[in-house]
Every structure is written in structure tokens, then in C-alpha cells.
Scaffold this motif. Structure first.
Motif, PDB file in Angstrom:
ATOM      1  N   VAL A 171       0.733  -1.352   0.056  1.00  0.00           N
ATOM      2  CA  VAL A 171       0.104   0.108  -0.029  1.00  0.00           C
ATOM      3  C   VAL A 171       0.484   1.228   0.053  1.00  0.00           C
ATOM      4  O   VAL A 171       1.857   1.341   0.869  1.00  0.00           O
ATOM      5  N   TRP A 172       0.543   2.096  -0.940  1.00  0.00           N
ATOM      6  CA  TRP A 172       1.057   3.497  -0.932  1.00  0.00           C
ATOM      7  C   TRP A 172       0.166   4.489  -0.125  1.00  0.00           C
ATOM      8  O   TRP A 172      -0.877   4.778  -0.795  1.00  0.00           O
ATOM      9  N   LEU A 173       0.479   5.318   0.950  1.00  0.00           N
ATOM     10  CA  LEU A 173      -0.148   5.998   1.628  1.00  0.00           C
ATOM     11  C   LEU A 173       0.343   7.465   1.077  1.00  0.00           C
ATOM     12  O   LEU A 173       1.202   7.910   0.965  1.00  0.00           O
ATOM     13  N   PHE A 174      -0.703   8.172   0.622  1.00  0.00           N
ATOM     14  CA  PHE A 174      -0.714   9.443  -0.121  1.00  0.00           C
ATOM     15  C   PHE A 174      -0.323  10.455   1.079  1.00  0.00           C
ATOM     16  O   PHE A 174      -0.644  10.468   2.160  1.00  0.00           O
ATOM     17  N   ASP A 175       0.510  11.357   0.721  1.00  0.00           N
ATOM     18  CA  ASP A 175       0.894  12.511   1.257  1.00  0.00           C
ATOM     19  C   ASP A 175       1.651  11.961   2.727  1.00  0.00           C
ATOM     20  O   ASP A 175       1.192  12.504   3.979  1.00  0.00           O
ATOM     21  N   PHE A 176       2.462  11.164   2.601  1.00  0.00           N
ATOM     22  CA  PHE A 176       2.856  10.339   3.700  1.00  0.00           C
ATOM     23  C   PHE A 176       4.700   9.847   3.666  1.00  0.00           C
ATOM     24  O   PHE A 176       4.937   9.400   2.723  1.00  0.00           O
ATOM     25  N   ASP A 177       5.365  10.163   4.314  1.00  0.00           N
ATOM     26  CA  ASP A 177       6.848   9.976   4.405  1.00  0.00           C
ATOM     27  C   ASP A 177       7.263   9.744   5.689  1.00  0.00           C
ATOM     28  O   ASP A 177       8.163  10.718   6.360  1.00  0.00           O
ATOM     29  N   GLU A 178       7.179   8.821   6.461  1.00  0.00           N
ATOM     30  CA  GLU A 178       7.726   8.369   7.567  1.00  0.00           C
ATOM     31  C   GLU A 178       8.291   6.901   7.511  1.00  0.00           C
ATOM     32  O   GLU A 178       7.997   6.163   6.649  1.00  0.00           O
ATOM     33  N   ASP A 179       9.118   6.516   8.531  1.00  0.00           N
ATOM     34  CA  ASP A 179       9.621   5.174   8.619  1.00  0.00           C
ATOM     35  C   ASP A 179       8.533   4.187   9.518  1.00  0.00           C
ATOM     36  O   ASP A 179       8.686   4.925  10.745  1.00  0.00           O
ATOM     37  N   ILE A 180       7.766   3.505   8.937  1.00  0.00           N
ATOM     38  CA  ILE A 180       6.942   2.549   9.696  1.00  0.00           C
ATOM     39  C   ILE A 180       7.068   1.253   9.672  1.00  0.00           C
ATOM     40  O   ILE A 180       6.321   0.302  10.044  1.00  0.00           O
ATOM     41  N   TYR A 181       8.192   0.860   9.061  1.00  0.00           N
ATOM     42  CA  TYR A 181       8.763  -0.516   9.223  1.00  0.00           C
ATOM     43  C   TYR A 181       8.555  -1.211  10.485  1.00  0.00           C
ATOM     44  O   TYR A 181       8.776  -0.639  11.810  1.00  0.00           O
ATOM     45  N   ASP A 182       7.947  -2.168  10.646  1.00  0.00           N
ATOM     46  CA  ASP A 182       7.764  -3.182  11.879  1.00  0.00           C
ATOM     47  C   ASP A 182       6.628  -2.743  12.715  1.00  0.00           C
ATOM     48  O   ASP A 182       6.264  -3.363  13.803  1.00  0.00           O
ATOM     49  N   ARG A 183       6.060  -1.491  12.280  1.00  0.00           N
ATOM     50  CA  ARG A 183       4.802  -1.193  12.929  1.00  0.00           C
ATOM     51  C   ARG A 183       3.399  -1.640  12.291  1.00  0.00           C
ATOM     52  O   ARG A 183       3.586  -2.121  11.205  1.00  0.00           O
ATOM     53  N   VAL A 184       2.535  -2.055  13.259  1.00  0.00           N
ATOM     54  CA  VAL A 184       1.319  -2.375  12.756  1.00  0.00           C
ATOM     55  C   VAL A 184       0.336  -1.689  12.077  1.00  0.00           C
ATOM     56  O   VAL A 184       0.043  -0.433  12.673  1.00  0.00           O
ATOM     57  N   ILE A 185      -0.103  -1.765  10.879  1.00  0.00           N
ATOM     58  CA  ILE A 185      -1.257  -0.784  10.293  1.00  0.00           C
ATOM     59  C   ILE A 185      -2.090  -1.772   9.776  1.00  0.00           C
ATOM     60  O   ILE A 185      -2.261  -2.776  10.112  1.00  0.00           O
ATOM     61  N   GLU A 186      -3.348  -1.220   9.645  1.00  0.00           N
ATOM     62  CA  GLU A 186      -4.701  -1.759   9.390  1.00  0.00           C
ATOM     63  C   GLU A 186      -5.187  -0.814   8.272  1.00  0.00           C
ATOM     64  O   GLU A 186      -5.248   0.221   8.058  1.00  0.00           O
ATOM     65  N   THR A 187      -5.483  -1.621   7.126  1.00  0.00           N
ATOM     66  CA  THR A 187      -5.952  -1.030   5.759  1.00  0.00           C
ATOM     67  C   THR A 187      -7.192  -1.621   5.184  1.00  0.00           C
ATOM     68  O   THR A 187      -7.258  -2.864   5.002  1.00  0.00           O
ATOM     69  N   ASP A 188      -8.127  -0.586   5.047  1.00  0.00           N
ATOM     70  CA  ASP A 188      -9.379  -0.993   4.434  1.00  0.00           C
ATOM     71  C   ASP A 188      -9.320  -0.984   2.843  1.00  0.00           C
ATOM     72  O   ASP A 188      -8.933  -0.229   2.359  1.00  0.00           O
ATOM     73  N   LEU A 189     -10.329  -2.028   2.572  1.00  0.00           N
ATOM     74  CA  LEU A 189     -10.263  -2.046   1.094  1.00  0.00           C
ATOM     75  C   LEU A 189     -11.349  -1.495   0.543  1.00  0.00           C
ATOM     76  O   LEU A 189     -12.470  -1.766   1.055  1.00  0.00           O
ATOM     77  N   VAL A 190     -11.375  -0.306   0.164  1.00  0.00           N
ATOM     78  CA  VAL A 190     -12.619   0.624  -0.329  1.00  0.00           C
ATOM     79  C   VAL A 190     -13.254   0.100  -1.945  1.00  0.00           C
ATOM     80  O   VAL A 190     -14.491   0.056  -1.860  1.00  0.00           O
ATOM     81  N   ALA A 191     -12.365   0.098  -2.665  1.00  0.00           N
ATOM     82  CA  ALA A 191     -12.785  -0.121  -4.198  1.00  0.00           C
ATOM     83  C   ALA A 191     -11.853  -0.906  -4.848  1.00  0.00           C
ATOM     84  O   ALA A 191     -10.527  -0.591  -4.711  1.00  0.00           O
ATOM     85  N   PHE A 192     -12.067  -1.822  -5.746  1.00  0.00           N
ATOM     86  CA  PHE A 192     -11.482  -2.343  -6.722  1.00  0.00           C
ATOM     87  C   PHE A 192     -11.245  -1.669  -7.856  1.00  0.00           C
ATOM     88  O   PHE A 192     -12.174  -1.199  -8.288  1.00  0.00           O
ATOM     89  N   LEU A 193     -10.160  -1.378  -8.318  1.00  0.00           N
ATOM     90  CA  LEU A 193      -9.681  -0.495  -9.423  1.00  0.00           C
ATOM     91  C   LEU A 193      -9.469  -1.590 -10.687  1.00  0.00           C
ATOM     92  O   LEU A 193      -9.948  -1.136 -11.827  1.00  0.00           O
ATOM     93  N   ARG A 194      -8.748  -2.439 -10.646  1.00  0.00           N
ATOM     94  CA  ARG A 194      -8.174  -3.341 -11.611  1.00  0.00           C
ATOM     95  C   ARG A 194      -7.469  -4.535 -11.245  1.00  0.00           C
ATOM     96  O   ARG A 194      -6.885  -4.558 -10.226  1.00  0.00           O
ATOM     97  N   PRO A 195      -7.514  -5.481 -12.207  1.00  0.00           N
ATOM     98  CA  PRO A 195      -6.893  -6.791 -11.999  1.00  0.00           C
ATOM     99  C   PRO A 195      -5.347  -6.533 -11.750  1.00  0.00           C
ATOM    100  O   PRO A 195      -4.773  -5.675 -12.510  1.00  0.00           O
ATOM    101  N   GLU A 196      -4.578  -7.323 -11.159  1.00  0.00           N
ATOM    102  CA  GLU A 196      -3.195  -7.658 -11.176  1.00  0.00           C
ATOM    103  C   GLU A 196      -2.504  -7.836 -12.354  1.00  0.00           C
ATOM    104  O   GLU A 196      -3.153  -8.658 -12.949  1.00  0.00           O
ATOM    105  N   GLU A 197      -1.525  -7.300 -12.999  1.00  0.00           N
ATOM    106  CA  GLU A 197      -0.851  -7.625 -14.106  1.00  0.00           C
ATOM    107  C   GLU A 197       0.516  -7.459 -14.441  1.00  0.00           C
ATOM    108  O   GLU A 197       1.126  -6.775 -13.602  1.00  0.00           O
ATOM    109  N   LYS A 198       1.131  -8.258 -15.380  1.00  0.00           N
ATOM    110  CA  LYS A 198       2.574  -8.132 -15.401  1.00  0.00           C
ATOM    111  C   LYS A 198       2.750  -7.156 -16.440  1.00  0.00           C
ATOM    112  O   LYS A 198       2.218  -7.287 -17.557  1.00  0.00           O
ATOM    113  N   PHE A 199       3.809  -6.419 -15.988  1.00  0.00           N
ATOM    114  CA  PHE A 199       4.311  -5.423 -17.171  1.00  0.00           C
ATOM    115  C   PHE A 199       5.485  -5.492 -17.846  1.00  0.00           C
ATOM    116  O   PHE A 199       6.412  -6.430 -17.173  1.00  0.00           O
TER     117      PHE A 199
END
Length: 318
Positions: free
Chosen positions: A267-295
């Protein structure tokens, strides 16, 4: 808000931890159907002047009896406790599902655990609840044991997505939530749950490739969660300090970069730039945008991620 007490076990409890009106079930997801059962227990608790309790099991019965099945959980125990706390539950009884408990007949469970151990004053169950060895216990037998042992029993009707009760149409269920997530329909899952489906876990240390490409991601292992449809989602993420950030996430194995075997939430957090390695986060899935693909290249992938981010901001109003 009053803090929920989490009690692991059913033996030798203190008087303060006994005598509750309890809702019994697995409550994976604490969805709207589960909430009906808890509401029945809450009414009984109010009438009796008793604490409101919820009984659940660890591990989940499906894990205990069918350990080789794919991951399926909708929440971790701490997420479950927070959801129950919001429903004004006083006590969460986490019963260890071991050989002793699994080997009890339905009568032994009602007698030893509910009556002798927890001193339950009332037991609320769902219309399809089963208990005891071989799942022989039913709401009807629970009523029988309650009459014999001296605790009240109430049974919740099935509740459908249209609010109807007692029908055999689409019912709120954990199975329906899992299917919605596998279908890439987080909004359907949220309707059943009464809130967005959320993935919680510590942020892992990775190769930091996203940061080098201009979109730093926080990576979380899906672990025992049901795997949603692989693809890109608009998200909202909460940090341990309560701050919340809109974002965009990929769920899957990221075939363009590394093709990992265990699916990740990146997950890319918008407007955020801090070191949160090893910290616990909780992420809501709000909307599906597109399937995963290989570029074909990192440059093409980066361009698509930027378009995904723009789409996510529109969805989230961020």
C-alpha cells in the motif's frame, strides 16, 4: 468507551468473569448477522443486569478440523475485540479449541463450559449454530439444556441483505463476505460487515523498490486472511497512533518485480513519508480498481501506478 475484557479459557474464572449473558459463535468478521445474535444477548444482559459476553474459539473450528484448507480468516483476534467493543460487549471469552473441548458432546459442552465454567445466565445463538462433538448440538437442543440447567436461550433469525428475516434468500454470512472479496467486490463485503474489510499486520522490510520509483509502499503479509481478488484497490490505512491516510494498494504476488509466492498487500499512503517498518497498520479495502497484471518494464508499471493513484484519489475524495 468501556474497554472489553478478553478472557482465555473457561475454567476457574473469578466471580466477576462469570454470570454473563453471552452470544456464542465463531464471529469471524462480526458481520450484521453476527450483530443480530449479539443484540439478543445484549437485551438479555440488560434485563438481567448482567455483563454482555461473547464466546468464540481459538483456533477457529475450521482451522482445527480442516487445517489443510486455504486461508480464510476475515479478522485477527485484536480486530475482533475492537469490533465487539464498539457493540458494547463487556467480555470476550476466547475458548481454546483443543482435544478436550473438541471431544465434548453437546450436553457436556452446555453443562461443563456454559453452566459450570462460565456460569452463563443467558445464551444467544444464530439460527444455524451447531456445537458439541460431531456438531450434534442445535438451537433446539440449546433451548432444552437451558431449561434443564437454568439459563435463558434466544435464537437469531437469518437476516438478509434487504433486512428481511426468516427467509432463505441471500443471508448475511462470513461465507458471503469471503466470496465478495474473492470476486473483487469490497463494497459488497462492506455492506455485509457494516464496515470495510481490513487487513492488519506489521510492515515488512523489503527491497524499497517502490521508493526508488516514486511510490513508497508499506508491505504487509496476508498471513491467515482470505485472499481477496488480486489487483489494485483504493484504500484507507490507519496507523497505531490513530492517524488515517488514503492510499492505493496492490494485493497479489507482483509478477513484474519479483513474483513472490505468498501474496502481499503493498500500500502506498498518499501524502505520507515516515519510517513505519515493523509497525502494525490496518488497511481498509474501499474499491477495486483493476486486476493485477505483469508489465513489460518498470517504466510502464510506474506509469500505471500513477494512473491508479489518480483513480484512487478520485474514489476516496483525497
Amino acid at each position: 468507551m468501556k474497554r472489553i475484557r478478553v478472557i482465555r479459557g473457561w475454567k476457574d474464572l473469578s466471580p466477576d468473569d462469570r454470570g454473563a449473558a453471552v452470544a456464542m459463535g465463531s464471529f469471524d468478521g462480526v458481520h450484521k448477522g453476527h450483530q443480530q445474535v449479539i443484540e439478543l444477548a445484549g437485551r438479555a444482559a440488560g434485563e438481567a443486569g448482567a455483563p454482555l459476553g461473547v464466546i468464540t474459539f481459538d483456533p477457529h473450528p475450521r482451522v482445527y478440523f480442516r487445517p489443510d484448507e486455504p486461508a480464510f480468516r476475515l479478522m485477527k483476534t485484536d480486530q475482533q475485540a475492537r469490533a465487539l467493543e464498539k457493540l458494547n460487549v463487556d467480555i470476550l471469552y476466547v475458548l481454546p479449541l483443543d482435544a478436550e473441548l473438541a471431544g465434548m458432546t453437546d450436553r457436556e459442552f452446555a453443562t461443563k463450559v456454559l453452566h459450570d465454567g462460565l456460569g452463563a445466565r443467558h445464551v444467544a445463538v444464530g439460527f444455524d449454530n451447531s456445537f458439541g462433538k460431531g456438531r450434534t448440538g442445535t438451537p433446539a437442543t440449546m433451548r432444552q439444556y437451558g431449561a434443564e440447567l437454568g439459563f435463558g436461550v434466544s435464537v437469531a433469525d437469518p437476516v438478509g441483505a434487504n433486512g428481511s428475516k426468516g427467509g432463505e434468500g441471500d443471508k448475511y454470512s462470513s461465507t458471503a463476505v469471503r466470496q465478495a472479496l474473492r470476486d473483487g467486490k469490497p463494497e459488497v463485503a462492506a455492506e455485509i460487515l457494516g464496515r470495510p474489510f481490513a487487513i492488519e499486520g506489521p510492515v515488512q522490510r523489503g527491497r524499497q523498490l517502490g521508493r526508488k520509483l516514486g511510490f513508497p509502499t508499506a508491505n504487509v503479509d496476508l498471513a491467515d486472511y482470505v485472499a481477496p481478488r488480486f489487483g489494485v484497490y483504493a484504500t484507507r490505512t490507519r496507523l497505531s497512533d490513530g492517524r488515517e491516510f488514503a492510499g492505493v494498494a496492490n494485493i497479489g504476488v507482483n509478477p513484474t518485480v519479483h513474483g513472490v509466492t505468498r501474496p502481499l498487500l503493498e500500500v502506498w499512503l498518499f501524502d505520507f513519508d515516515e519510517d513505519i517498518y515493523d509497525r502494525v497498520i490496518e488497511t481498509d479495502l474501499v474499491a477495486f480498481l483493476r486486476p493485477e497484471e505483469k508489465f513489460d518494464s518498470l517504466e510502464i508499471m510506474t506509469g500505471q501506478v500513477m494512473r491508479d493513484a489518480a483513480d484512487a484519489r478520485k474514489v476516496l475524495g483525497a
